[in-house]
Every structure is written in structure tokens, then in C-alpha cells.
Motif scaffolding. Structure first.
Motif, short mmCIF file in Angstrom:
data_model
loop_
_atom_site.label_atom_id
_atom_site.label_comp_id
_atom_site.label_asym_id
_atom_site.label_seq_id
_atom_site.Cartn_x
_atom_site.Cartn_y
_atom_site.Cartn_z
N UNK A 108 10.32 2.61 18.63
CA UNK A 108 9.97 1.22 18.40
C UNK A 108 9.22 1.20 17.07
N UNK A 109 9.82 0.61 16.06
CA UNK A 109 9.19 0.53 14.74
C UNK A 109 8.63 -0.85 14.54
N UNK A 110 7.35 -0.93 14.20
CA UNK A 110 6.72 -2.24 14.02
C UNK A 110 6.24 -2.36 12.58
N UNK A 111 6.66 -3.38 11.90
CA UNK A 111 6.20 -3.55 10.53
C UNK A 111 4.92 -4.37 10.52
N UNK A 112 4.00 -3.97 9.66
CA UNK A 112 2.70 -4.64 9.60
C UNK A 112 2.61 -5.40 8.29
N UNK A 113 2.57 -6.69 8.37
CA UNK A 113 2.62 -7.49 7.16
C UNK A 113 1.33 -8.21 6.86
N UNK A 146 5.27 2.80 12.52
CA UNK A 146 5.25 1.54 11.79
C UNK A 146 6.43 1.56 10.87
N UNK A 147 7.02 0.42 10.62
CA UNK A 147 8.04 0.37 9.57
C UNK A 147 7.24 0.49 8.35
N UNK A 148 7.29 1.47 7.80
CA UNK A 148 6.25 1.70 6.94
C UNK A 148 6.25 1.03 5.66
N UNK A 149 7.32 0.42 5.32
CA UNK A 149 7.41 -0.24 4.05
C UNK A 149 6.09 -0.86 3.66
N UNK A 150 5.44 -1.44 4.61
CA UNK A 150 4.25 -2.17 4.23
C UNK A 150 3.02 -1.73 4.98
N UNK A 151 3.18 -0.64 5.67
CA UNK A 151 2.08 -0.08 6.43
C UNK A 151 0.84 0.06 5.57
N UNK A 152 1.08 0.43 4.35
CA UNK A 152 -0.04 0.72 3.48
C UNK A 152 -0.88 -0.50 3.16
N UNK A 153 -0.34 -1.67 3.42
CA UNK A 153 -1.14 -2.86 3.21
C UNK A 153 -2.44 -2.77 3.98
N UNK A 154 -2.35 -2.28 5.15
CA UNK A 154 -3.46 -2.45 6.05
C UNK A 154 -3.69 -1.21 6.87
N UNK A 155 -4.58 -0.41 6.44
CA UNK A 155 -4.82 0.81 7.21
C UNK A 155 -5.53 0.53 8.52
N UNK A 156 -6.20 -0.59 8.64
CA UNK A 156 -6.91 -0.84 9.88
C UNK A 156 -6.01 -0.85 11.11
N UNK A 157 -4.82 -1.43 11.01
CA UNK A 157 -4.04 -1.57 12.22
C UNK A 157 -3.61 -0.23 12.75
#
Lengths: 661, 241
Positions: A108-113, A146-157
């Protein structure tokens, strides 16, 4: 007719917009589950029409499905009406294409935007039947990268509700997912446990597995250490990026939804990254280096996207499309090839105002209805220098005058309030700038040519400091203080000469503070997110569902002092919870930018000079010339490079898309 | 030239509403490379009109849309091209040229639509409902309140029911039970929906009617070549030149 539905028809017919839950869109990928080895559920944790508008997931969806051994499907947050029914009737969350439960998937890949979707991540896990806490999750075979494409936006999650037994992919998804999937297959063949798989995955560049890192805190609550707990686990996780955008996979079979979605058009990504270096902007830092696609690639991609989707609109996408060197060629091609002959709308994002952009805009939109958008972000020149949005008042007024002469009379202005070093006079300057633009209108357009008053709309948002930006050291304010800032602007607007031509809107102050907590939080706020979710927080990005009081109670119940995360002054030596991620841009560079901000000094953009930010180590994009020579060696020397930079300062942006009416 | 296109809408497509269907069809035409005429003006849109919108939840064997095209194309080619990229449940069946006067428009020709209703599982009435249904139909007058957007009026729907019969399910595979076949007035003048008839019956016969108790399929849509006294119903596709 044979079809399978996870939801009974009566439910589908009684919830709003059943199209969200069918997975039968044109170009949706269907495979025989017996023929694939890996089932991957790719999730955007918000409602369908938002999630479907996200470019990254569409790219990865197609890339994964090109592998014959993988079936990648989509998962979105069920809207509140269905959420309630699924809980009552104990219907597990399902992937759209197969309608099979998420629990039947391998991944299950979850992208964090954005921060406000964190509670929706818990909803996804919860409805899927995945325990929120990793320690309760031992029996489940899914791992959740995480779908990591944007994981780096937010390390908190990464710590959202301590779902630590998982892998996070940090970087642009096009690069190492294949390696991860192959590793998974191998581990499964060898009968290895999930833990063993995750341990091996953690050694793949860009993969972060929270369970293999130990965290300790100082007495004052700041982070003392963040270290791998085992051998073979990298101390720093390096963000992965695509180096050649022309070679990177792109969409050839765009999903075509039935219902109207937020971005109901095909999207042509012209470049990734931004040369500008605005100091508040996370995307501008973490997507470095700026990498462009060639005009030939873009022409081909545009034609494929339009032919395969049948959409009637194409939009150009990037952080700063005006900086794309071959923009005139591209836009003229699109207008000639598709605009006139095929009635395809060309939707332009923010463009700097010059003769070219005004000409193009008059071709693609109805001037009377559309408005121009400037995003000076800061009201005074000093403030714009602090944030490195180096455009001058002269730029703005000249752009406005050109636009007014071209027939436009509506202007939107975007600013941020509560930025570092901001004083009351900077806030007043916002209204004063609007007044000057109004005066420019009345000076430029003769009475007989005016169609009523000009209309200037000021919108301010409150600034939220983000990780991996020069402003990651900045302090925030209390909601009441933010409202006072807005009040100052409002007073100044009201006392303007042309106040009847100026409207002022400001954003929610309490949401800002919550975003601030979530943006720079650490593992300890995971319990707070969980508590807020358990108390009913969901779809926090939606005004009608958001409830500040619930979050206040969650913070109280979990012993979180919000001021520690938002208002505390961080020292330059402080170890941040996101420092274990190597995002390319170095902390040293960010700190030097922070210092320059305090002195209100601007930094030239990447086309003008290399500022040695650190992104050159990716060996791609704007950091290198045609012969592959690094520009970092020329750091500090002001030589225009590769593309002529007509204006070394950022210039006013106009937003032609979605501004009609 | 104006082409009339007939297609079926089955399966999952029943959940796609009329407006979304229109949006779908425009994209389908672009994918198929059909040179559809655009209207003039500031915001040009494709020149096309639907004969008879289908409600969410219903399936259909025969939906009609009339499309103006610039570059002539045979009906066969249109059908073939459109079928190249269809979602499951959509099938383009026929296309042929139709007249271009206002009266030729599908929406102006529609006079009757036939439906087949099946009970949703667990929603069946007790077995003696059939005889009650036939005696319900034997009345000369069936008065129902029709609610418009603003108005409410009492209408006798009996003359607007052209066909009503209950048959054993034969063409529905291994499913069992009765199906109700209705032929009802449709279009601008008199229009009654199948649910309205079943609701009226349920009210008269003291049975419960619920919103989703039937699977409803639209079988065909007809024009009337005859007169008010002597109808001559022909499927819309047969109105082609």
C-alpha cells in the motif's frame, strides 16, 4: 454483464458521486490477478477528484503497470458519507480497479502531499483493516511505502501515528521503485519475513524504514540523536531524483475520469525544479536541480496525452514555467497545432508579464473575464528581499500597466503574512502596493476605455515554515497575532484612496498553526494525530470538516505543547527531525540563506550563478553544461549560463489558468 | 451532416449520470478522431444533442445522441472508431445520417420508451402481486400526482401506458423470477417514468415501493410516425434518412 463491486448497488446509488468508487475510467488498467506477482495499491489520501488530479500518481501508475508482473491500482479516501457507511457495515477499503480489499495487496503506497491529509492516512489504514500502530500489525503482509515522490516534503508524517513498520521512499518515484519491487519478489521467493525484506529495502537508496532508526531527545525536548539501530542501515537517506527528464517515463495512457475532477485536463510537465530560490518555498529547494524536457519531447508528449485522453484542455506544469527556456516555441506550437484547429484550451500557469505572455494570453483566453495574478508574496521591497522574491515594485507596476493597456482590468495579488523579520510597515505596504496598482490603472487607461472600476483582490495566507528551506529556523505566531496582522492590512486597505477598487481576503489562522505543528513535528506528535483522528478529525483540508477544538483536545490529551513546535526559537546547531534525509540542498547552504534573509540580501537564481547549494551532486539539470562540466566550480561567479537570463530577478507572475469569470 | 448514434449503456456505466455521460462522449469523439462541428461564439462547444437522458441507476440497450460532423464519415466507420476505446459497459451499435431540421432532433422525436424491470434481490413482492397488477391496469383512469420543479398536477397516466406485461425471465441467464415490461409515453409532451407506474401500483395495491427495488433497463426509444389515435412507433434509429 459481469462486473465486481466492493460496494452493494444500493450503497453506490445512495452516496454522492458513485463514480468515485468504480475504477472503470477509460485507460484504467485491468489485469488478471493470477498473472501478476505483485499487487500494489497506490493511494492518494484525499477524495477522488483531488487525488485524480495529481500528476505524480498517474506517472507511477503507468510506470508500475508497464511491468507485466505488477498490477498497480488506485485507492482514494472515501468521502464522509461513504466513510460512515463503510464503518457501520464493516466494509473493508478496496482498490478501485479490482475492487479487491487493500489487505489483499502486497503494497500500500501512500503519497504525502500536504500536512492536512495526515488524518486521512489513518482513515485509509483504518478502513483497510490495518492497525494504526505498527506493533499491532505483525500479522499483516502489506508493507506501506510512501509514494515517495513527495515524501520529502514532510518528514513529520513518517511518524504519523507511529506506523513505523514500513518503508518510505524519499525522492522522485521514477528512479528506484523497480529495484524495490524486484527485491520484494526475491525476498518472497526465499520465504523471508517482512522485517527481513524491510531491512534489505532500507539499504536501497532513498528508502527509509522508520523501525530501524532510534531517536533520543534532550531534556529541553529537542532532538538529541536520530540514528540507525542496526548495521547495514544508512545513517542518511538520500533523496532520489531523475537526472534526464527526456528519458523519464511519462504518461501515455492518461486516466480519463467520468466525473469532473479538480484538474480536469491533461498535464504536460515541462520541467522539474525551480531556479529561483524563494526562501520560504519547499518545492523550490527540494526539487533541485532544475531539469528541463526538450521541446521535441514535449511536443510528442502533448500529442500523445491529447490523443489518448480526448481531453479538451492541456495545461503546462512546473514550479516556474516562465523560466522554461523554450516556452514561446512550445506555446505557439500548442496554439497552432491544437488551439485553433482542434478547439483545445491551452491553460497557462504563472507567467511573467512581458510582451510574449500578454500576446499569448490574449490568444488563449477572454481578456474581459480573466484576471492577472501577481504573487509578490511580500508587500515592501525589504520583505521581498528577505524572502528572495527579488522582484521590484517597478517590475510589478510596469507589468500591471502593460496588462491594463492590453485590456485586463482584474488583478489578483498574493502575499504571505507572518514571515521572518516582518514589521507593521511591511504589512501596510501590502495595501499600499495594491493602491499603487489601482492608481496605475486610472493613470494608464483613459476614461472612455474603462469598463467600470478596476478590480484588485488581495489575498494573504499566513506563512508556515517548512523543512528543507532557509526558513526552517523561523518562528511562528499565535492565531490571534496572525489575525491582528490581517487586521492591519485591512485597516490600511480601508483607508486607501481607491479602496472601492480593492478587496481583501485572508486565510484561516488556526489552520495555519496546525500546519505549522505538523510541518515541523517529530515522532512524538504521532499520538496527537492519532488522537485527533480517533476524535473524528478527517478531511482537515476541507473547511466544513475541520475542527480546531478537536485538535486542541488531542494536543492536551497527548501532552503536546504546540508552541514548542511553532513558536520556539530554534538554534542554528539544533538537530532537526528531518536532518537524516539528504535532500540535496545542504543544511550549510540553507543556513547561509537564512543569514542572508536576516540581512535582506538576495541570492541570484541558478541561471545567473551557481550558489553551491549542494544539488549539483545529482549530476544533472541546470548544474551542468552541455559538456557535462560542473558549474559548481564557478560558484560565486556571475556568468549567465546555458540559457540567456533576460532578467536575473524573479518577475511578476500572472496566472492565466482557472481565473475566468 | 448530422449523424444519429445508438449505443448501449450497461454494467457499471449505470452509475454514470447524464452530464458525465455527455462529457465522456465528447472525449470519446476526440479520441476517435471524429470531426465534430463546434458551435460559434466565445466558448465553442461540440454540436450534439441527446434524445432522452437516462437516469443514474438505469441501464439501457438503446441510447441516442445526434452529432453534427464536418468531415463525412460512414456510420460503420464512426461505430468502429468509437468502439476502439470504450469503458466496459459501453458499446456503440449503429450510426446513420439524420435530417437536420428541428423536428428531426432526437429529443423532439421521442414519443415512447420501453423498459424491463427486474426485482432486486430481496425486494420481491409476494406472488399474488401479478393479478393485482393486471387489475390495476384494467382501470380507465390511474391518477397520480406529478411533481414538476415548481408545480404539482394530477395526471391520468393510464393512456400513457402503451404496454404493460409480466413475463417469466427468459433472457436473463440463470436468474429467476418475473420481469415487468413497460412501454411508456416519453418526450417533451407526456413523459412518465417506470418508477412512477410502479409507485402508483404499489400505493393502490397496498405494497411497499422503495427507490432501488427494481433493476431497470431501457430497451428501446421510439418516435411516433402515426397520430394520437393511431400510433405508429418506430425505433429512433429507423428515423434515419
Amino acid at each position: 454483464m459481469n462486473y465486481k463491486l466492493a460496494l452493494p448497488e444500493e450503497i453506490l446509488l445512495s452516496v454522492s458521486k458513485p463514480e468515485r468508487y468504480l475504477g472503470n475510467e477509460v485507460n484504467a488498467v485491468r489485469k488478471d490477478p493470477g498473472e501478476v506477482e505483485i499487487r500494489f495499491a497506490m493511494c492518494f489520501p484525499d477524495v477522488y477528484e483531488i487525488g485524480m488530479s495529481h500528476l505524480g500518481i498517474q506517472i507511477l501508475y503507468e510506470m508500475f503497470n508497464r511491468r507485466p508482473d505488477v498490477w498497480c491500482e488506485r485507492v482514494y479516501s472515501p468521502w464522509v458519507d461513504l466513510d460512515k457507511i463503510m464503518r457501520e457495515k464493516k466494509i473493508p477499503l478496496f482498490a478501485l480497479e479490482s475492487q479487491d480489499p487493500v489487505l489483499a495487496m502486497d503494497f500500500l503506497g501512500i503519497t504525502l502531499q500536504y500536512e492536512l491529509c495526515y488524518t486521512n492516512i489513518l482513515q485509509i489504514l483504518d478502513l483497510s483493516g490495518i492497525p494504526l500502530l505498527a506493533e499491532d500489525r505483525l500479522h499483516i503482509r502489506s508493507v506501506t511505502p510512501g509514494d515517495g515522490r513527495d515524501m520529502k516534503h514532510d518528514p513529520a508524517p513518517e511518524d504519523a501515528a507511529e506506523c513505523r513498520e514500513r518503508g518510505d521512499y524519499i525522492g522522485e518515484g521514477e528512479t528506484v521503485y523497480d529495484q524495490l519491487l524486484d527485491l520484494y519478489k526475491e525476498c518472497r521467493k526465499n520465504g523471508e519475513t517482512r522485517r527481513e525484506f524491510l531491512k534489505k529495502a532500507a539499504a536501497v537508496p532513498g528508502i527509509y524504514c522508520p523501525m530501524f532508526y532510534d531517536v533520543s531527545y534532550n531534556e529541553d525536548g529537542t532532538l538529541r540523536s536520530f540514528e540507525p539501530s542496526q548495521e547495514g542501515i544508512p545513517a542518511r537517506v538520500r533523496k532520489q531524483v531523475v537526472t534526464d527528464m527526456d528519458d523519464a517515463p511519462y504518461i501515455t495512457k492518461p486516466l480519463v475520469p467520468f466525473m469532473q475532477i479538480t484538474q480536469d485536463r491533461v498535464v504536460l510537465e515541462v520541467q522539474r525544479g525551480c531556479i529561483r530560490g524563494c526562501r520560504f518555498c519547499q518545492a523550490g529547494m527540494i526539487y533541485r536541480p532544475t531539469r528541463t524536457k526538450s521541446l521535441e519531447t514535449l511536443k510528442k508528449q502533448a500529442s500523445t496525452l491529447l490523443e489518448q485522453s480526448g481531453q479538451d484542455e492541456i495545461s503546462l506544469s512546473s514550479l516556474s514555467t516562465s523560466d522554461y527556456p523554450e516556452l514561446p516555441g512550445l506555446v505557439n506550437y500548442l496554439i497552432e497545432q491544437y488551439g485553433r484547429p482542434k478547439n483545445i484550451n491551452i491553460s497557462l500557469p504563472s507567467l511573467r508579464i512581458d510582451a510574449f505572455s500578454l500576446d499569448v494570453m490574449s490568444k488563449v483566453q477572454d481578456i474581459k473575464k480573466s484576471s492577472l495574478t501577481f504573487a509578490p508574496e511580500g508587500g515592501s521591497q525589504r520583505m521581498r528581499n528577505v524572502i528572495n522574491k527579488g522582484l521590484t515594485e517597478e517590475d510589478i507596476l510596469r507589468g500591471a500597466a502593460d496588462a491594463f493597456r492590453g485590456g485586463w482590468s482584474k488583478v489578483k495579488l498574493y502575499f504571505m503574512l507572518g514571515q521572518p523579520t516582518e514589521m507593521e510597515e511591511d504589512r501596510r505596504a501590502i495595501a499600499q502596493l495594491a493602491e499603487k496598482i489601482a492608481e496605475t490603472y486610472y493613470d494608464t487607461v483613459p476614461k472612455e476605455k474603462r469598463i467600470g472600476k478596476c478590480s484588485i483582490t488581495i489575498s494573504t495566507s499566513f506563512f508556515v515554515p517548512k523543512p528543507f528551506t532557509p526558513f526552517q529556523w523561523a518562528t511562528m505566531f499565535d492565531p490571534e497575532e496572525y489575525l491582528e496582522f490581517a487586521h492591519t492590512v485591512n485597516q490600511e486597505v480601508k483607508s486607501s484612496l481607491n479602496h472601492k477598487s480593492i478587496r481583501y481576503n485572508w486565510h484561516e489562522a488556526y489552520v495555519t498553526v496546525l500546519e505549522g505543528l505538523l510541518a515541523r513535528g517529530d515522532r512524538r506528535i504521532a499520538r496527537t494525530i492519532e488522537a485527533a483522528y480517533r476524535a473524528g478529525s478527517l478531511f482537515d483540508a476541507w473547511t466544513e470538516h475541520w475542527d480546531w477544538e478537536r485538535w486542541v483536545r488531542a494536543m492536551e490529551d497527548t501532552g503536546i505543547e504546540i508552541d514548542f513546535y511553532t513558536k520556539r526559537r530554534r538554534t542554528e546547531e539544533e538537530l532537526f527531525p528531518w536532518d537524516f534525509i539528504d535532500a540535496g540542498v545542504s543544511k550549510k547552504y540553507l543556513l547561509s540563506e537564512w543569514h542572508k534573509a536576516m540581512r535582506a540580501e538576495i541570492t541570484p537564481n541558478c541561471h545567473v550563478q551557481c550558489n553551491a547549494c549542494g544539488a549539483a551532486k545529482y549530476h544533472g539539470g541546470v548544474c551542468f553544461n552541455e559538456t557535462g562540466e560542473s558549474l559548481q566550480t564557478r560558484a560565486g561567479t556571475q556568468l549567465p549560463y546555458i540559457y540567456p537570463a533576460p532578467d536575473c530577478n524573479p518577475v511578476p507572475g500572472i496566472h492565466a489558468a482557472a481565473t475566468s469569470s | 451532416m448530422r449523424m444519429r448514434i445508438r449505443y448501449s449503456k450497461q454494467g457499471l456505466m449505470k452509475f454514470i449520470g447524464h452530464l458525465d455521460m455527455m462529457r465522456y462522449f465528447q472525449k470519446a469523439c476526440r479520441r476517435a478522431g471524429i470531426d465534430v462541428t463546434y458551435t460559434e461564439g466565445m466558448s465553442p462547444h461540440m454540436s450534439m444533442s441527446y434524445a432522452f437522458p437516462l437516469g443514474v441507476g438505469m441501464t439501457s440497450d438503446s441510447e441516442y445522441v445526434d452529432v453534427d460532423i464536418n468531415t463525412p464519415m460512414t456510420g460503420e466507420e464512426i461505430v468502429e472508431r468509437l468502439n476502439l476505446s470504450v469503458p466496459e459497459g459501453i458499446r456503440f451499435l449503429d450510426a446513420c445520417e439524420i435530417g437536420i431540421t428541428k423536428a428531426d432532433k432526437g429529443m423532439n422525436q421521442v414519443a415512447r420508451a420501453d423498459y424491463t424491470l427486474r426485482f432486486r434481490e430481496g425486494c420481491e413482492w409476494d406472488p399474488d402481486w401479478k393479478s393485482a397488477f393486471y387489475s390495476f391496469l384494467e382501470q380507465d383512469e390511474i391518477l397520480v400526482i406529478k411533481k414538476g420543479k415548481k408545480t404539482e398536477k394530477e395526471v391520468n397516466i393510464r393512456p400513457l401506458i402503451y404496454k404493460a406485461e409480466v413475463t417469466a425471465m427468459e433472457d436473463a441467464g440463470d436468474a429467476e423470477g418475473d420481469v415487468i415490461r413497460l412501454g411508456l409515453a416519453a418526450g417533451n409532451e407526456n413523459n412518465i417514468r417506470p418508477e412512477l407506474v410502479m409507485q402508483a401500483f404499489a400505493d393502490a395495491a397496498g405494497r411497499t415501493f422503495t427507490q432501488f427495488m427494481f433493476h431497470i433497463n431501457r430497451d428501446e426509444v421510439y418516435a411516433d410516425r402515426g397520430s394520437a389515435d393511431a400510433h405508429e412507433f418506430v425505433p429512433l434509429i429507423d428515423m434515419c434518412l
